[in-house]
Design a protein around this motif. Structure first.
Motif, mmCIF file in Angstrom:
data_model
loop_
_atom_site.group_PDB
_atom_site.id
_atom_site.type_symbol
_atom_site.label_atom_id
_atom_site.label_comp_id
_atom_site.label_asym_id
_atom_site.label_seq_id
_atom_site.Cartn_x
_atom_site.Cartn_y
_atom_site.Cartn_z
ATOM 1 N N LYS A 1 50.748 -25.841 -20.612
ATOM 2 C CA LYS A 1 49.942 -25.409 -19.480
ATOM 3 C C LYS A 1 48.920 -24.380 -19.951
ATOM 4 C CE LYS A 1 50.429 -22.924 -15.161
ATOM 5 N NZ LYS A 1 51.379 -22.195 -14.317
ATOM 6 N N GLY A 2 47.665 -24.590 -19.573
ATOM 7 C CA GLY A 2 46.593 -23.681 -19.940
ATOM 8 C C GLY A 2 45.786 -24.114 -21.148
ATOM 9 N N ASP A 3 46.270 -25.142 -21.881
ATOM 10 C CA ASP A 3 45.503 -25.650 -23.017
ATOM 11 C C ASP A 3 44.275 -26.405 -22.513
ATOM 12 O OD1 ASP A 3 47.256 -24.759 -24.999
ATOM 13 O OD2 ASP A 3 48.292 -26.699 -25.186
ATOM 14 N N ILE A 4 43.291 -26.482 -23.389
ATOM 15 C CA ILE A 4 42.194 -27.422 -23.191
ATOM 16 C C ILE A 4 42.213 -28.328 -24.415
ATOM 17 C CG2 ILE A 4 40.790 -25.978 -21.691
ATOM 18 C CD1 ILE A 4 39.079 -25.211 -24.085
ATOM 19 N N VAL A 5 41.943 -29.606 -24.198
ATOM 20 C CA VAL A 5 41.983 -30.568 -25.302
ATOM 21 C C VAL A 5 40.828 -31.551 -25.155
ATOM 22 C CG1 VAL A 5 43.636 -32.077 -24.090
ATOM 23 C CG2 VAL A 5 43.395 -32.261 -26.569
ATOM 24 N N ASN A 6 40.139 -31.771 -26.264
ATOM 25 C CA ASN A 6 39.096 -32.775 -26.295
ATOM 26 C C ASN A 6 39.663 -34.020 -26.951
ATOM 27 O OD1 ASN A 6 36.690 -34.197 -27.864
ATOM 28 N ND2 ASN A 6 35.898 -33.163 -26.071
ATOM 29 N N LEU A 7 39.500 -35.146 -26.293
ATOM 30 C CA LEU A 7 39.899 -36.440 -26.846
ATOM 31 C C LEU A 7 38.631 -37.220 -27.159
ATOM 32 C CD1 LEU A 7 42.851 -37.425 -24.480
ATOM 33 C CD2 LEU A 7 42.950 -36.270 -26.681
ATOM 34 N N VAL B 1 42.537 -29.307 -29.828
ATOM 35 C CA VAL B 1 43.205 -28.448 -28.856
ATOM 36 C C VAL B 1 42.727 -27.007 -29.012
ATOM 37 C CG1 VAL B 1 45.441 -27.646 -27.992
ATOM 38 C CG2 VAL B 1 45.227 -29.964 -28.916
ATOM 39 N N ASN B 2 42.332 -26.421 -27.894
ATOM 40 C CA ASN B 2 41.930 -25.019 -27.808
ATOM 41 C C ASN B 2 40.850 -24.651 -28.818
ATOM 42 O OD1 ASN B 2 43.664 -24.638 -25.624
ATOM 43 N ND2 ASN B 2 45.387 -24.175 -26.966
ATOM 44 N N HIS B 3 41.174 -23.884 -29.836
ATOM 45 C CA HIS B 3 40.186 -23.353 -30.766
ATOM 46 C C HIS B 3 39.704 -24.366 -31.808
ATOM 47 C CE1 HIS B 3 44.000 -22.956 -32.860
ATOM 48 N NE2 HIS B 3 43.309 -22.988 -33.984
ATOM 49 N N VAL B 4 40.316 -25.532 -31.888
ATOM 50 C CA VAL B 4 39.873 -26.544 -32.848
ATOM 51 C C VAL B 4 38.537 -27.097 -32.355
ATOM 52 C CG1 VAL B 4 40.390 -28.770 -33.930
ATOM 53 C CG2 VAL B 4 42.230 -27.105 -33.519
ATOM 54 N N VAL B 5 37.501 -26.933 -33.172
ATOM 55 C CA VAL B 5 36.159 -27.292 -32.735
ATOM 56 C C VAL B 5 36.014 -28.794 -32.547
ATOM 57 C CG1 VAL B 5 33.706 -27.218 -33.335
ATOM 58 C CG2 VAL B 5 35.166 -25.240 -33.787
ATOM 59 N N CYS B 6 36.458 -29.577 -33.521
ATOM 60 C CA CYS B 6 36.375 -31.031 -33.372
ATOM 61 C C CYS B 6 37.248 -31.713 -34.425
ATOM 62 C CB CYS B 6 34.940 -31.531 -33.484
ATOM 63 S SG CYS B 6 34.173 -31.297 -35.083
ATOM 64 N N SER C 1 32.919 -41.968 -27.375
ATOM 65 C CA SER C 1 32.796 -40.953 -26.333
ATOM 66 C C SER C 1 33.925 -39.946 -26.470
ATOM 67 C CB SER C 1 32.855 -41.612 -24.945
ATOM 68 O OG SER C 1 32.485 -40.684 -23.947
ATOM 69 N N SER C 2 33.741 -38.803 -25.854
ATOM 70 C CA SER C 2 34.816 -37.819 -25.819
ATOM 71 C C SER C 2 34.790 -37.115 -24.477
ATOM 72 C CB SER C 2 34.694 -36.809 -26.965
ATOM 73 O OG SER C 2 33.627 -35.922 -26.742
ATOM 74 N N ARG C 3 35.898 -36.468 -24.195
ATOM 75 C CA ARG C 3 36.012 -35.742 -22.923
ATOM 76 C C ARG C 3 36.967 -34.575 -23.109
ATOM 77 N NH1 ARG C 3 38.371 -38.136 -17.314
ATOM 78 N NH2 ARG C 3 38.407 -36.173 -16.215
ATOM 79 N N MET C 4 36.623 -33.474 -22.457
ATOM 80 C CA MET C 4 37.470 -32.287 -22.475
ATOM 81 C C MET C 4 38.380 -32.340 -21.255
ATOM 82 S SD MET C 4 38.177 -29.529 -24.138
ATOM 83 C CE MET C 4 36.789 -29.070 -25.132
ATOM 84 N N PHE C 5 39.671 -32.101 -21.480
ATOM 85 C CA PHE C 5 40.664 -32.104 -20.408
ATOM 86 C C PHE C 5 41.300 -30.723 -20.288
ATOM 87 C CE2 PHE C 5 40.463 -36.465 -21.913
ATOM 88 C CZ PHE C 5 40.480 -37.212 -20.747
ATOM 89 N N LEU C 6 41.532 -30.308 -19.070
ATOM 90 C CA LEU C 6 42.296 -29.096 -18.788
ATOM 91 C C LEU C 6 43.750 -29.522 -18.613
ATOM 92 C CD1 LEU C 6 39.877 -27.654 -16.086
ATOM 93 C CD2 LEU C 6 40.095 -26.840 -18.437
ATOM 94 N N VAL C 7 44.657 -28.830 -19.281
ATOM 95 C CA VAL C 7 46.073 -29.180 -19.208
ATOM 96 C C VAL C 7 46.744 -28.248 -18.212
ATOM 97 C CG1 VAL C 7 48.213 -29.511 -20.496
ATOM 98 C CG2 VAL C 7 46.003 -29.928 -21.625
ATOM 99 N N GLY C 8 47.097 -28.785 -17.047
ATOM 100 C CA GLY C 8 47.692 -27.943 -16.008
ATOM 101 C C GLY C 8 46.694 -26.914 -15.514
#
Length: 163
Positions: free
Chosen positions: A95-101, A78-83, A114-121
Protein backbone atom coordinates in the motif's frame (compact mmCIF):
# COMPACT_ATOMS: atom_id res chain seq x y z
CA UNK A 1 10.82 0.68 -52.52
CA UNK A 2 8.86 2.52 -49.82
CA UNK A 3 8.34 6.24 -50.17
CA UNK A 4 10.10 8.46 -47.65
CA UNK A 5 9.98 12.06 -46.53
CA UNK A 6 13.30 13.33 -45.21
CA UNK A 7 14.34 9.74 -44.58
CA UNK A 8 11.14 8.82 -42.70
CA UNK A 9 9.12 6.05 -44.40
CA UNK A 10 5.65 6.99 -45.59
CA UNK A 11 3.41 4.16 -44.40
CA UNK A 12 0.56 2.64 -46.38
CA UNK A 13 -2.99 2.60 -45.07
CA UNK A 14 -2.61 -1.15 -44.34
CA UNK A 15 0.62 -0.56 -42.41
CA UNK A 16 -1.04 2.17 -40.35
CA UNK A 17 -3.92 -0.17 -39.48
CA UNK A 18 -1.44 -2.80 -38.26
CA UNK A 19 0.60 -0.26 -36.28
CA UNK A 20 -2.55 1.14 -34.68
CA UNK A 21 -3.75 -2.37 -33.76
CA UNK A 22 -0.42 -3.22 -32.11
CA UNK A 23 -0.62 0.01 -30.07
CA UNK A 24 -4.23 -0.74 -29.08
CA UNK A 25 -3.18 -4.19 -27.91
CA UNK A 26 -0.53 -2.70 -25.60
CA UNK A 27 -3.15 -0.37 -24.15
CA UNK A 28 -5.47 -3.36 -23.71
CA UNK A 29 -2.85 -5.19 -21.64
CA UNK A 30 -2.50 -2.18 -19.33
CA UNK A 31 -6.29 -1.98 -18.90
CA UNK A 32 -6.46 -5.73 -18.22
CA UNK A 33 -3.78 -5.61 -15.51
CA UNK A 34 -5.21 -2.64 -13.58
CA UNK A 35 -7.45 -4.61 -11.16
CA UNK A 36 -4.50 -6.88 -10.32
CA UNK A 37 -2.21 -4.05 -9.19
CA UNK A 38 -2.99 -4.33 -5.48
CA UNK A 39 -1.06 -4.59 -2.22
CA UNK A 40 0.43 -8.07 -1.78
CA UNK A 41 0.90 -8.94 -5.46
CA UNK A 42 4.41 -9.55 -6.78
CA UNK A 43 5.76 -7.88 -9.88
CA UNK A 44 6.47 -11.43 -11.11
CA UNK A 45 2.74 -12.28 -10.87
CA UNK A 46 1.84 -9.13 -12.82
CA UNK A 47 4.42 -10.07 -15.45
CA UNK A 48 2.92 -13.56 -15.81
CA UNK A 49 -0.61 -12.18 -16.19
CA UNK A 50 0.56 -9.80 -18.91
CA UNK A 51 2.51 -12.56 -20.66
CA UNK A 52 -0.47 -14.91 -20.67
CA UNK A 53 -2.79 -12.20 -21.99
CA UNK A 54 -0.43 -11.21 -24.82
CA UNK A 55 0.20 -14.81 -25.89
CA UNK A 56 -3.10 -16.57 -25.17
CA UNK A 57 -5.69 -13.81 -25.65
CA UNK A 58 -4.08 -11.50 -28.19
CA UNK A 59 -2.14 -14.11 -30.14
CA UNK A 60 0.87 -11.82 -30.09
CA UNK A 61 4.46 -12.11 -28.90
CA UNK A 62 5.95 -10.22 -25.95
CA UNK A 63 8.71 -8.12 -27.51
CA UNK A 64 10.80 -7.77 -24.36
CA UNK A 65 11.37 -11.49 -23.75
CA UNK A 66 14.87 -12.27 -24.96
CA UNK A 67 15.60 -8.73 -26.15
CA UNK A 68 19.28 -8.20 -25.27
CA UNK A 69 18.86 -11.02 -22.76
CA UNK A 70 15.87 -9.48 -20.94
CA UNK A 71 14.03 -12.36 -19.22
CA UNK A 72 10.51 -10.96 -18.71
CA UNK A 73 7.46 -9.68 -20.55
CA UNK A 74 7.02 -6.30 -18.86
CA UNK A 75 9.30 -3.80 -17.19
CA UNK A 76 8.23 -2.93 -13.65
CA UNK A 77 9.54 0.21 -12.00
CA UNK A 78 8.50 0.55 -8.37
CA UNK A 79 8.76 3.85 -6.49
CA UNK A 80 12.26 5.30 -6.95
CA UNK A 81 13.21 3.03 -9.89
CA UNK A 82 13.23 5.41 -12.84
CA UNK A 83 12.59 2.84 -15.56
CA UNK A 84 13.09 -0.72 -16.77
CA UNK A 85 12.95 -2.62 -13.50
CA UNK A 86 12.85 -6.40 -13.79
CA UNK A 87 9.81 -8.25 -12.34
CA UNK A 88 10.67 -10.46 -9.39
CA UNK A 89 8.93 -12.89 -7.03
CA UNK A 90 10.62 -10.99 -4.19
CA UNK A 91 9.20 -7.59 -5.22
CA UNK A 92 5.87 -7.49 -3.36
CA UNK A 93 3.80 -4.35 -3.88
CA UNK A 94 2.57 -2.66 -0.75
CA UNK A 95 0.00 0.00 0.00
CA UNK A 96 1.34 3.41 -1.01
CA UNK A 97 3.69 2.17 -3.73
CA UNK A 98 3.61 3.55 -7.23
CA UNK A 99 4.59 1.22 -10.06
CA UNK A 100 5.09 1.79 -13.75
CA UNK A 101 4.33 -1.15 -16.02
CA UNK A 102 5.89 -0.96 -19.47
CA UNK A 103 4.63 -3.45 -22.05
CA UNK A 104 5.53 -4.13 -25.69
CA UNK A 105 3.87 -6.73 -27.86
CA UNK A 106 4.46 -7.70 -31.47
CA UNK A 107 1.55 -8.48 -33.79
CA UNK A 108 1.91 -8.95 -37.55
CA UNK A 109 5.45 -7.57 -37.35
CA UNK A 110 4.40 -4.35 -35.62
CA UNK A 111 5.39 -3.33 -32.09
CA UNK A 112 2.84 -1.83 -29.70
CA UNK A 113 4.67 -0.17 -26.80
CA UNK A 114 3.09 1.64 -23.88
CA UNK A 115 3.43 2.14 -20.17
CA UNK A 116 1.27 3.31 -17.32
CA UNK A 117 1.83 4.40 -13.75
CA UNK A 118 -0.38 2.71 -11.15
CA UNK A 119 -1.08 3.74 -7.57
CA UNK A 120 -1.10 0.74 -5.25
CA UNK A 121 -3.86 1.18 -2.69
CA UNK A 122 -4.10 4.53 -0.95
CA UNK A 123 -1.02 6.65 -1.75
CA UNK A 124 0.48 9.83 -0.39
CA UNK A 125 -0.50 13.22 -1.76
CA UNK A 126 3.05 13.55 -3.15
CA UNK A 127 2.77 10.23 -5.03
CA UNK A 128 -0.62 11.19 -6.45
CA UNK A 129 0.74 14.59 -7.50
CA UNK A 130 3.79 13.03 -9.16
CA UNK A 131 1.58 10.70 -11.19
CA UNK A 132 -0.83 13.48 -12.17
CA UNK A 133 1.87 15.98 -13.16
CA UNK A 134 3.73 13.43 -15.28
CA UNK A 135 0.46 12.40 -16.95
CA UNK A 136 -0.39 16.03 -17.70
CA UNK A 137 3.15 16.63 -18.99
CA UNK A 138 2.78 13.67 -21.35
CA UNK A 139 -0.35 15.27 -22.83
CA UNK A 140 1.48 18.59 -23.29
CA UNK A 141 4.03 16.69 -25.36
CA UNK A 142 1.41 14.80 -27.34
CA UNK A 143 -0.32 18.06 -28.24
CA UNK A 144 2.91 19.15 -30.00
CA UNK A 145 2.98 16.14 -32.31
CA UNK A 146 1.98 17.31 -35.78
CA UNK A 147 3.42 17.50 -39.28
CA UNK A 148 6.56 19.63 -39.33
CA UNK A 149 7.14 19.46 -35.58
CA UNK A 150 10.47 18.32 -34.20
CA UNK A 151 11.13 15.89 -31.38
CA UNK A 152 12.73 18.79 -29.49
CA UNK A 153 9.36 20.59 -29.55
CA UNK A 154 7.78 17.69 -27.70
CA UNK A 155 10.58 17.55 -25.12
CA UNK A 156 10.46 21.32 -24.63
CA UNK A 157 6.71 21.28 -23.96
CA UNK A 158 7.08 18.48 -21.41
CA UNK A 159 10.05 20.07 -19.65
CA UNK A 160 8.46 23.52 -19.54
CA UNK A 161 5.28 22.14 -18.01
CA UNK A 162 7.14 19.95 -15.52
CA UNK A 163 9.37 22.77 -14.36
Amino acid sequence: MARTHRGVPIRSADELVKARRAAQMAAEVLAMIEPHVVPGVTTEALDQLCHDHIVNVQGARPANVGYLGYPKTVLTSVNHVVCHGIPSPQQVLKKGDIVNLDVTGIKDGWHGDSSRMFLVGECSIAAKRLCQVTYDAMWKGIMCVKPGAHLGDVGHAIQTFAE
